[in-house]
Motif scaffolding. Structure first.
Motif, PDB file in Angstrom:
ATOM      1  N   ASP B  54       8.963  -7.128  10.506  1.00  0.00           N
ATOM      2  CA  ASP B  54       7.869  -7.113   9.533  1.00  0.00           C
ATOM      3  C   ASP B  54       8.425  -7.031   8.118  1.00  0.00           C
ATOM      4  O   ASP B  54       9.217  -6.138   7.806  1.00  0.00           O
ATOM      5  N   THR B  55       7.997  -7.941   7.277  1.00  0.00           N
ATOM      6  CA  THR B  55       8.566  -8.008   5.922  1.00  0.00           C
ATOM      7  C   THR B  55       7.999  -6.957   4.988  1.00  0.00           C
ATOM      8  O   THR B  55       8.502  -6.784   3.881  1.00  0.00           O
ATOM      9  N   LEU B  56       6.943  -6.272   5.384  1.00  0.00           N
ATOM     10  CA  LEU B  56       6.380  -5.181   4.588  1.00  0.00           C
ATOM     11  C   LEU B  56       6.841  -3.875   5.232  1.00  0.00           C
ATOM     12  O   LEU B  56       6.509  -3.588   6.382  1.00  0.00           O
ATOM     13  N   VAL B  57       7.592  -3.113   4.474  1.00  0.00           N
ATOM     14  CA  VAL B  57       8.225  -1.905   5.007  1.00  0.00           C
ATOM     15  C   VAL B  57       7.618  -0.675   4.348  1.00  0.00           C
ATOM     16  O   VAL B  57       7.475  -0.629   3.129  1.00  0.00           O
ATOM     17  N   LYS B  68      10.893 -10.833   0.571  1.00  0.00           N
ATOM     18  CA  LYS B  68      10.498 -12.229   0.431  1.00  0.00           C
ATOM     19  C   LYS B  68      11.767 -13.074   0.383  1.00  0.00           C
ATOM     20  O   LYS B  68      12.431 -13.173  -0.668  1.00  0.00           O
ATOM     21  N   ARG B  69      12.064 -13.696   1.507  1.00  0.00           N
ATOM     22  CA  ARG B  69      13.311 -14.474   1.599  1.00  0.00           C
ATOM     23  C   ARG B  69      13.305 -15.641   0.612  1.00  0.00           C
ATOM     24  O   ARG B  69      14.332 -15.918  -0.014  1.00  0.00           O
ATOM     25  N   SER B  70      12.165 -16.276   0.458  1.00  0.00           N
ATOM     26  CA  SER B  70      12.094 -17.470  -0.416  1.00  0.00           C
ATOM     27  C   SER B  70      12.390 -17.122  -1.872  1.00  0.00           C
ATOM     28  O   SER B  70      12.845 -17.968  -2.646  1.00  0.00           O
ATOM     29  N   GLN B  71      12.125 -15.889  -2.245  1.00  0.00           N
ATOM     30  CA  GLN B  71      12.362 -15.452  -3.626  1.00  0.00           C
ATOM     31  C   GLN B  71      13.582 -14.541  -3.745  1.00  0.00           C
ATOM     32  O   GLN B  71      13.874 -14.059  -4.838  1.00  0.00           O
ATOM     33  N   SER B  72      14.256 -14.295  -2.628  1.00  0.00           N
ATOM     34  CA  SER B  72      15.396 -13.363  -2.614  1.00  0.00           C
ATOM     35  C   SER B  72      15.020 -12.050  -3.292  1.00  0.00           C
ATOM     36  O   SER B  72      15.762 -11.536  -4.136  1.00  0.00           O
ATOM     37  N   SER B  73      13.857 -11.530  -2.929  1.00  0.00           N
ATOM     38  CA  SER B  73      13.384 -10.323  -3.590  1.00  0.00           C
ATOM     39  C   SER B  73      13.028  -9.246  -2.577  1.00  0.00           C
ATOM     40  O   SER B  73      12.737  -9.525  -1.408  1.00  0.00           O
ATOM     41  N   PHE B  74      13.055  -8.031  -3.048  1.00  0.00           N
ATOM     42  CA  PHE B  74      12.695  -6.866  -2.230  1.00  0.00           C
ATOM     43  C   PHE B  74      12.113  -5.841  -3.192  1.00  0.00           C
ATOM     44  O   PHE B  74      12.718  -4.848  -3.541  1.00  0.00           O
ATOM     45  N   ASN B  75      10.887  -6.103  -3.648  1.00  0.00           N
ATOM     46  CA  ASN B  75      10.258  -5.264  -4.662  1.00  0.00           C
ATOM     47  C   ASN B  75       9.633  -4.012  -4.062  1.00  0.00           C
ATOM     48  O   ASN B  75       9.035  -4.046  -2.981  1.00  0.00           O
ATOM     49  N   LEU B  76       9.751  -2.933  -4.794  1.00  0.00           N
ATOM     50  CA  LEU B  76       9.236  -1.626  -4.379  1.00  0.00           C
ATOM     51  C   LEU B  76       7.882  -1.394  -5.036  1.00  0.00           C
ATOM     52  O   LEU B  76       7.727  -1.651  -6.247  1.00  0.00           O
TER      53      LEU B  76
END
Lengths: 115, 116
Positions: B54-57, B68-76
């Motif tokens: 699950d991409t929402l942690v 978000k793999r397409s954006q290479s992001s992992f925003n908090l």
């Protein structure tokens, strides 16, 4: 369960001296990693010890060395201290060295000041 | 080379307002991603982590992050900030060093201030 502890809390040394920092890993953890955090920066990986062997090293000179003991506690030694070595030194322990999914638990750090 | 970028050095939000801290990573394979928080003079506390699935942690203290793999992001994100959330936040990616994995590459951090 005891967390990661580090000693001393603060340390002041002069250029050219040597320093030893200590870390006790969390119960059940066999891996210790050391990081250097300069003021205003993110932590930078120095090296990792897994079952008493070095298990990876970052871009730090050889005057940064370490040890891990049979109880999995660890020491970080820095020789010939330079002014730029002034930083917060963080120790982190984890359950199984070298595994990407392994969570690292950090100690409170040792603040080293080099004059 | 593996790297983590946190574009915002300092963010100020009002208590009760929502929060989003940005993190972009550069990594060739599926990344292991982490968010840590550091209070003044303290070590790092893990807020949450992403390995797969699950991409929402969901994490501790009401924080969540989205991979978000397409954006290479992992925003908090946090829907409502409390004064006690004032701290420095670090995004990190698990790295490879000489064949070993699991050591962390950190961004430079985002300092969060909370207005009453």
């Amino acid at each position: 369960e005891t967390g990661v502890t580090q000693s001393p809390t603060h340390l002041i040394k002069t250029r050219g001296q040597q320093v030893t920092l200590r870390c006790s890993s969390q119960s059940g953890h066999n891996t210790v990693s050391w990081y250097q955090q300069a003021l205003g920066q993110g932590p930078q990986f120095i090296f990792q010890y897994y079952r008493e062997e070095e298990n990876g090293r970052g871009n730090f000179p050889p005057r940064f060395s370490g040890l891990q003991f049979p109880n999995y506690s660890s020491e970080l030694n820095v020789n010939a201290l330079e002014l730029d070595d002034s930083a917060l030194y963080l120790c982190a322990s984890s359950r199984s060295g070298g595994v990407g999914t392994d969570t690292q638990y950090f100690g409170p750090g040792t603040r080293l000041t080099v004059l | 080379a593996q790297s983590v970028t946190q574009p915002d050095i300092h963010i100020t939000v009002s208590e009760g307002a929502s929060l989003e801290l940005r993190c972009n990573y550069s990594y060739g394979a599926t990344p292991y991603l982490f968010w840590y928080v550091q209070s003044p003079g303290q070590g790092l506390q893990l807020l949450l982590k992403y390995f797969s699935g699950d991409t929402l942690v969901q994490g501790i203290k009401g924080f969540e992050a989205e991979f978000k793999r397409s954006q290479s992001s992992f925003n908090l994100r946090k829907p409502s900030v409390h004064w006690s959330d004032a701290a420095e936040y670090f995004c990190a990616v698990g790295a490879n060093y000489g064949g070993s994995q699991g050591n962390l590459i950190f961004g430079k951090g985002t300092k969060l201030s909370v207005k009453p």
